[in-house]
Design a protein around this motif. Structure first.
Motif, PDB file in Angstrom:
ATOM      1  N   ALA A 274       0.825  -1.209   0.000  1.00 13.86           N
ATOM      2  CA  ALA A 274       0.000   0.000   0.000  1.00 13.86           C
ATOM      3  C   ALA A 274       0.859   1.259   0.000  1.00 13.86           C
ATOM      4  N   ILE A 275       1.971   1.227   0.720  1.00  6.94           N
ATOM      5  CA  ILE A 275       2.866   2.392   0.744  1.00  6.94           C
ATOM      6  C   ILE A 275       3.479   2.619  -0.637  1.00  6.94           C
ATOM      7  N   ALA A 276       3.790   1.528  -1.327  1.00 12.17           N
ATOM      8  CA  ALA A 276       4.418   1.634  -2.646  1.00 12.17           C
ATOM      9  C   ALA A 276       3.406   1.858  -3.766  1.00 12.17           C
ATOM     10  N   ASN A 277       2.124   2.052  -3.417  1.00 14.88           N
ATOM     11  CA  ASN A 277       1.051   2.230  -4.408  1.00 14.88           C
ATOM     12  C   ASN A 277       1.015   1.091  -5.414  1.00 14.88           C
ATOM     13  N   SER A 278       1.085  -0.125  -4.915  1.00  9.12           N
ATOM     14  CA  SER A 278       1.043  -1.311  -5.756  1.00  9.12           C
ATOM     15  C   SER A 278      -0.306  -1.406  -6.464  1.00  9.12           C
ATOM     16  N   HIS A 279      -0.314  -2.087  -7.575  1.00 13.74           N
ATOM     17  CA  HIS A 279      -1.559  -2.260  -8.329  1.00 13.74           C
ATOM     18  C   HIS A 279      -2.333  -3.484  -7.849  1.00 13.74           C
ATOM     19  N   VAL A 280      -1.973  -3.988  -6.684  1.00 14.47           N
ATOM     20  CA  VAL A 280      -2.673  -5.129  -6.103  1.00 14.47           C
ATOM     21  C   VAL A 280      -4.039  -4.705  -5.591  1.00 14.47           C
ATOM     22  N   PHE A 281      -4.161  -3.482  -5.130  1.00 18.69           N
ATOM     23  CA  PHE A 281      -5.392  -3.005  -4.521  1.00 18.69           C
ATOM     24  C   PHE A 281      -6.327  -2.427  -5.573  1.00 18.69           C
ATOM     25  N   LEU A 282      -7.628  -2.424  -5.266  1.00 13.72           N
ATOM     26  CA  LEU A 282      -8.624  -1.901  -6.193  1.00 13.72           C
ATOM     27  C   LEU A 282      -8.399  -0.420  -6.449  1.00 13.72           C
ATOM     28  N   GLY A 283      -8.533  -0.034  -7.680  1.00 12.97           N
ATOM     29  CA  GLY A 283      -8.346   1.365  -8.038  1.00 12.97           C
ATOM     30  C   GLY A 283      -9.576   2.188  -7.698  1.00 12.97           C
ATOM     31  N   ASN A 284      -9.372   3.465  -7.526  1.00  8.55           N
ATOM     32  CA  ASN A 284     -10.440   4.426  -7.249  1.00  8.55           C
ATOM     33  C   ASN A 284     -11.244   4.087  -5.995  1.00  8.55           C
ATOM     34  N   ALA A 285     -10.616   3.475  -5.034  1.00  9.61           N
ATOM     35  CA  ALA A 285     -11.296   3.169  -3.769  1.00  9.61           C
ATOM     36  C   ALA A 285     -11.385   4.441  -2.944  1.00  9.61           C
ATOM     37  N   HIS A 286     -12.519   4.652  -2.319  1.00 10.11           N
ATOM     38  CA  HIS A 286     -12.729   5.828  -1.480  1.00 10.11           C
ATOM     39  C   HIS A 286     -12.653   5.408  -0.019  1.00 10.11           C
TER      40      HIS A 286
END
Length: 140
Positions: free
Chosen positions: A40-52
């Motif tokens: 998460a710190i490295a802004n990996s693309h593992v997480f869903l995009g545009n999450a609020h």
């Protein structure tokens, strides 16, 4: 050995398995949170995009998860090495905080967060039921 002392020893050994289970779960959750925090710190693309998020952004939650991973690692060492009551209760507090943090992390990784919350609850159960006074059964 008297029957009371034997029963107390058996009850203590039965409960110790749950504490070891919870200690191992603390270690695994520390590893998972550490990896999630770094991603998460490295802004990996593992997480869903545009999450609020309700509070902060993905990097803020990454730092939170990394801090929780460090606390969980300390709790794991305490539970597995000493099995002391303070280590178990510290583990319960850290696992509760982790479950609470993952409720806010659901928008980024919903299925994983719910799974981690379930593992937190299982580990809290393992730490909570071990220990305490053994009820003495009077022999007839």
């Amino acid at each position: 050995m008297t029957s009371h002392a034997y029963r107390a020893g058996v009850a203590e050994q039965e409960g110790r398995g749950l504490a070891v289970f919870a200690g191992v779960m603390l270690g695994l959750l520390a590893l998972f949170n550490g990896l999630d925090g770094i991603a998460a710190i490295a802004n990996s693309h593992v997480f869903l995009g545009n999450a609020h998020f309700v509070l902060g952004d993905l990097r803020a939650f990454g730092w939170l998860l990394l801090a929780l991973a460090i606390l969980q690692a300390f709790a794991c060492v305490g539970v597995l090495s000493t099995g002391a009551e303070w280590a178990r209760w510290f583990g319960v507090v850290v696992l509760g905080l982790n479950a609470f943090a993952h409720m806010f992390f659901i928008p980024a990784y919903p299925v994983w967060s719910v799974l981690i919350i379930a593992l937190d609850i299982a580990a809290i159960y393992g730490l909570s039921v071990y220990g305490g006074r053994v009820q003495s059964a009077r022999s007839p």
